[in-house]
Design an enzyme around this catalytic site. Structure first.
Site, PDB file in Angstrom:
ATOM      1  CB  VAL A  11     -44.032  38.984 -23.872  1.00 45.15           C
ATOM      2  CG1 VAL A  11     -43.749  40.457 -23.686  1.00 45.15           C
ATOM      3  CG2 VAL A  11     -44.106  38.293 -22.519  1.00 45.15           C
ATOM      4  CG  ASP A  30     -41.287  36.189 -34.697  1.00 42.83           C
ATOM      5  OD1 ASP A  30     -41.682  36.336 -33.523  1.00 42.83           O
ATOM      6  OD2 ASP A  30     -40.491  35.278 -35.046  1.00 42.83           O
ATOM      7  CE  LYS A  35     -43.972  31.915 -33.176  1.00 38.75           C
ATOM      8  NZ  LYS A  35     -43.443  32.492 -31.957  1.00 38.75           N
ATOM      9  CG  PHE A 162     -44.952  42.471 -13.956  1.00 41.98           C
ATOM     10  CD1 PHE A 162     -43.976  41.879 -13.151  1.00 41.98           C
ATOM     11  CD2 PHE A 162     -44.788  43.789 -14.336  1.00 41.98           C
ATOM     12  CE1 PHE A 162     -42.872  42.613 -12.727  1.00 41.98           C
ATOM     13  CE2 PHE A 162     -43.694  44.529 -13.922  1.00 41.98           C
ATOM     14  CZ  PHE A 162     -42.733  43.934 -13.109  1.00 41.98           C
ATOM     15  CG  ASN A 230     -41.483  35.877 -12.578  1.00 38.64           C
ATOM     16  OD1 ASN A 230     -42.643  36.206 -12.329  1.00 38.64           O
ATOM     17  ND2 ASN A 230     -41.064  35.656 -13.803  1.00 38.64           N
ATOM     18  CG  PHE A 271     -48.923  32.763  -6.595  1.00 40.33           C
ATOM     19  CD1 PHE A 271     -48.025  32.150  -7.462  1.00 40.33           C
ATOM     20  CD2 PHE A 271     -49.826  33.665  -7.118  1.00 40.33           C
ATOM     21  CE1 PHE A 271     -48.036  32.444  -8.814  1.00 40.33           C
ATOM     22  CE2 PHE A 271     -49.849  33.969  -8.463  1.00 40.33           C
ATOM     23  CZ  PHE A 271     -48.946  33.360  -9.313  1.00 40.33           C
ATOM     24  CG  LEU A 272     -50.701  31.138   0.207  1.00 36.86           C
ATOM     25  CD1 LEU A 272     -51.402  31.667   1.449  1.00 36.86           C
ATOM     26  CD2 LEU A 272     -49.326  30.565   0.593  1.00 36.86           C
ATOM     27  CB  CYS A 282     -41.530  33.129 -16.487  1.00 33.54           C
ATOM     28  SG  CYS A 282     -41.908  33.911 -18.062  1.00 33.54           S
TER      29      CYS A 282
HETATM   30  N1  LIG Z   1     -44.330  34.136 -21.450  1.00 39.40           N
HETATM   31  C1  LIG Z   1     -44.616  34.850 -20.372  1.00 39.40           C
HETATM   32  O1  LIG Z   1     -45.578  34.604 -19.655  1.00 39.40           O
HETATM   33  C2  LIG Z   1     -43.739  36.022 -19.997  1.00 39.40           C
HETATM   34  C3  LIG Z   1     -44.164  36.909 -18.995  1.00 39.40           C
HETATM   35  C4  LIG Z   1     -43.348  37.982 -18.668  1.00 39.40           C
HETATM   36  C5  LIG Z   1     -42.119  38.142 -19.286  1.00 39.40           C
HETATM   37  N2  LIG Z   1     -41.711  37.247 -20.224  1.00 39.40           N
HETATM   38  C6  LIG Z   1     -40.420  37.475 -20.882  1.00 39.40           C
HETATM   39  O2  LIG Z   1     -40.664  38.008 -22.178  1.00 39.40           O
HETATM   40  C7  LIG Z   1     -39.696  37.520 -23.119  1.00 39.40           C
HETATM   41  C8  LIG Z   1     -40.401  36.835 -24.276  1.00 39.40           C
HETATM   42  O3  LIG Z   1     -41.069  35.688 -23.778  1.00 39.40           O
HETATM   43  P1  LIG Z   1     -42.127  34.885 -24.652  1.00 39.40           P
HETATM   44  O4  LIG Z   1     -42.708  33.844 -23.787  1.00 39.40           O
HETATM   45  O5  LIG Z   1     -43.010  35.856 -25.340  1.00 39.40           O
HETATM   46  O6  LIG Z   1     -41.121  34.220 -25.736  1.00 39.40           O
HETATM   47  P2  LIG Z   1     -41.492  33.364 -27.009  1.00 39.40           P
HETATM   48  O7  LIG Z   1     -40.432  32.353 -27.140  1.00 39.40           O
HETATM   49  O8  LIG Z   1     -42.927  32.951 -26.948  1.00 39.40           O
HETATM   50  O9  LIG Z   1     -41.374  34.413 -28.210  1.00 39.40           O
HETATM   51  C9  LIG Z   1     -40.185  34.951 -28.656  1.00 39.40           C
HETATM   52  C10 LIG Z   1     -40.381  35.339 -30.136  1.00 39.40           C
HETATM   53  O10 LIG Z   1     -39.238  36.056 -30.577  1.00 39.40           O
HETATM   54  C11 LIG Z   1     -38.942  35.663 -31.912  1.00 39.40           C
HETATM   55  N3  LIG Z   1     -37.553  35.997 -32.207  1.00 39.40           N
HETATM   56  C12 LIG Z   1     -36.420  35.419 -31.732  1.00 39.40           C
HETATM   57  N4  LIG Z   1     -35.340  36.022 -32.233  1.00 39.40           N
HETATM   58  C13 LIG Z   1     -35.788  37.024 -33.049  1.00 39.40           C
HETATM   59  C14 LIG Z   1     -35.145  37.999 -33.866  1.00 39.40           C
HETATM   60  N5  LIG Z   1     -33.827  38.082 -33.950  1.00 39.40           N
HETATM   61  N6  LIG Z   1     -35.919  38.851 -34.564  1.00 39.40           N
HETATM   62  C15 LIG Z   1     -37.267  38.776 -34.496  1.00 39.40           C
HETATM   63  N7  LIG Z   1     -37.921  37.876 -33.735  1.00 39.40           N
HETATM   64  C16 LIG Z   1     -37.192  37.009 -33.035  1.00 39.40           C
HETATM   65  C17 LIG Z   1     -39.262  34.172 -31.919  1.00 39.40           C
HETATM   66  O11 LIG Z   1     -39.462  33.699 -33.237  1.00 39.40           O
HETATM   67  C18 LIG Z   1     -40.529  34.142 -31.059  1.00 39.40           C
HETATM   68  O12 LIG Z   1     -41.683  34.296 -31.863  1.00 39.40           O
HETATM   69  C19 LIG Z   1     -38.778  36.605 -22.314  1.00 39.40           C
HETATM   70  O13 LIG Z   1     -37.665  37.331 -21.897  1.00 39.40           O
HETATM   71  C20 LIG Z   1     -39.629  36.213 -21.123  1.00 39.40           C
HETATM   72  O14 LIG Z   1     -38.864  35.900 -19.997  1.00 39.40           O
HETATM   73  C21 LIG Z   1     -42.498  36.207 -20.599  1.00 39.40           C
END
Ligand SMILES: NC(=O)c1ccc[n+]([C@@H]2O[C@H](COP(=O)([O-])OP(=O)(O)OC[C@H]3O[C@@H](n4cnc5c(N)ncnc54)[C@H](O)[C@@H]3O)[C@@H](O)[C@H]2O)c1
Length: 452
Positions: A11, A30, A35, A162, A230, A271-272, A282
């Site tokens: 995200v 990050d 990374k 989303f 979701n 989604f069917l 998620c």
């Molecule tokens: N992946 C999806 O498709 C998606 C879609 C919609 C919403 N979300 C939501 O978005 C959020 C992030 O999901 P994601 O899949 O991108 O997660 P992810 O695990 O891919 O990425 C999280 C990142 O945050 C970094 N991080 C953690 N703690 C940190 C800190 N203290 N300081 C700086 N960086 C830090 C990690 O190193 C990692 O790179 C979640 O809450 C998820 O539910 C995800």
């Protein structure tokens, strides 16, 4: 506009890169130094179609920078996005410790001036006020004895995400809607300005479409919208899987049934698709978190729990179909076509393939797999119980059955006739109802779908 995105996963990185592409001045933070190094060198740590190209372009135009220095990011951004992970705790509730750490850190670096702090992470309902409290704590505990108190002004906005993995860049430029939850009109105006070019479809595939709907609401409703969306999608998949299981028994074809009901505009065709069930980072965690939140407020969810149960059974169904076809699985070799939870991603979080690998190993089968991304990238973390092959022919060689687990487009063009000849038994369980039965049967396979 100056933007800081904290957390550069699926995200955060996509958000940062896309905002830079539309002209904002973005710093991505990050705490994973590896990374940051990779991203600063123009390499994306994740696979997402189109992301690397946009990222390199924005680095070249100096619209995006990567660092682990959160103080620099907080100072830079007028808008500070929190986009860190919120995985599940063992009891199903959301683990918000990363959000908490970031909120505290933001507070400890806020100086004078106004900032909009945006929850883009999926966070439990009520997190807006909670984040505000932690930021205020962070300000009060600053080294300067909290002298920024009163000078540092901020508001919280909930802006749930989303995007679909595998189409994340496309979805960011072509969203169905943008949800903004806040009680501050000042913060909401800044967010609307931030997204103007996206709302006006300036970067959309179809620029003639009407503007993207912006849902402006209170914070709690915005947080709830994300969970409800979701949960609905997960329920819809579990619903069609339940229908598939009835189809299997009564001799109906769920693909036809899905088409027949999906053409009803009240239902919709997406989604069917019946199959091995939902996975990914998620759905499971968000549905569990919503069940948990409901329980915290004295409400026992029934539909959501049933959706989870159906999903768990659905993953096991493939093992049952293998047992019906091969009887004893001990000593047999099963080949998996696809490992990732969906095509066009490298994400293995809660992938159905992982459950399948565990179950097959438990029953004494040897498991091999070929996945276009995993096989190519050489990622081997968590794959101790599976032999990852480099192509589909090597996968088929010596297998007693194949299971199509992920519907990668290139699987349509495999040389199935050649693969059938390389196998001990030419059996294919199509766990996504993705292949053409006639083509597979002509290639010499015994074809077994889900609910067909
Ligand atoms: N992946 C999806 O498709 C998606 C879609 C919609 C919403 N979300 C939501 O978005 C959020 C992030 O999901 P994601 O899949 O991108 O997660 P992810 O695990 O891919 O990425 C999280 C990142 O945050 C970094 N991080 C953690 N703690 C940190 C800190 N203290 N300081 C700086 N960086 C830090 C990690 O190193 C990692 O790179 C979640 O809450 C998820 O539910 C995800």
């Amino acid at each position: 506009m100056k933007v800081c995105v904290i957390g550069t996963g699926y995200v955060g990185l996509v958000t940062g890169v896309c905002l830079a592409h539309i002209g904002h001045d973005v710093i991505c933070i990050d705490n994973n130094e590896e990374k940051v190094k990779l991203m600063s060198a123009g390499q994306s740590p994740i696979y997402e179609p189109g992301l690397s190209e946009l990222m390199q372009e924005s680095i070249a135009s100096q619209k995006i920078h990567f660092t682990s220095d959160i103080a620099a990011g907080v100072e830079h951004g007028e808008v500070l996005f929190i986009a860190v992970g919120t995985p599940s705790l063992p009891d199903g509730q959301s683990d918000t410790r990363y959000v908490e750490a970031v909120a505290r850190s933001i507070g400890s670096h806020l100086k004078s001036g106004y900032k909009v702090i945006v929850n883009k992470s999926t966070v439990p309902i009520g997190s807006g006020d909670w984040v505000r409290m932690i930021v205020l704590d962070g300000i009060a505990n600053q080294d300067n004895g909290g002298s920024s108190k009163g000078l540092a002004e901020f508001d919280i906005v909930s802006n749930p995400e989303f995007l679909r993995e595998g189409a994340a860049v496309y979805d960011t430029f072509n969203p169905d809607r943008i949800v903004l939850g806040s009680s501050s009109s000042r913060a909401l105006q800044i967010m609307q300005d931030l997204y103007t070019n996206i709302v006006d479809r300036k970067f959309a595939d179809d620029v003639t479409l009407p503007p993207v709907p912006v849902v402006v609401t209170d914070i709690n409703s915005a947080e709830m919208i994300k969970y409800a969306a979701n949960a609905f999608l997960a329920v819809k998949i579990s619903f069609i899987n339940e229908v598939a299981n009835i189809c299997d028994r009564v001799g109906a074809d769920v693909v036809e049934v899905g088409r027949g009901i999906g053409l009803d505009s009240r239902i919709g065709k997406r989604f069917l698709q019946a199959g091995i069930g939902w996975g990914g980072s998620c759905f499971a965690k968000d549905v569990s978190a919503l069940i948990h939140t409901a329980e915290d407020y004295g409400y026992a969810t029934q539909i959501l729990k049933a959706a989870v149960e159906v999903n768990q059974q659905q993953r096991i169904l493939v093992v049952e179909k293998l047992q019906q076809a091969l009887k004893i699985l001990k000593g047999k070799t099963i080949g998996l076509l696809g490992l990732t939870f969906k095509p066009d991603t490298d994400d293995m979080r809660d992938a159905p393939a992982l459950t399948l690998i565990d179950q097959l190993n438990r029953l004494g089968a040897k498991v091999k797999a070929f996945d276009p991304i995993v096989s190519q990238s050489g990622i081997r973390d968590g794959f101790s119980n599976v032999i990852v092959e480099t192509d589909a022919d090597r996968l088929a060689d010596g297998c007693d059955a194949l299971v199509l687990v992920t519907e990668w487009a290139q699987f349509r063009n495999l040389d199935f006739a050649k693969m059938a000849k390389l196998m001990n038994h030419a059996i294919l369980i199509d766990a996504r109802n993705f292949c053409d039965r006639t083509q597979l049967e002509a290639a010499g396979f015994k074809y077994i779908g889900i609910g067909r």
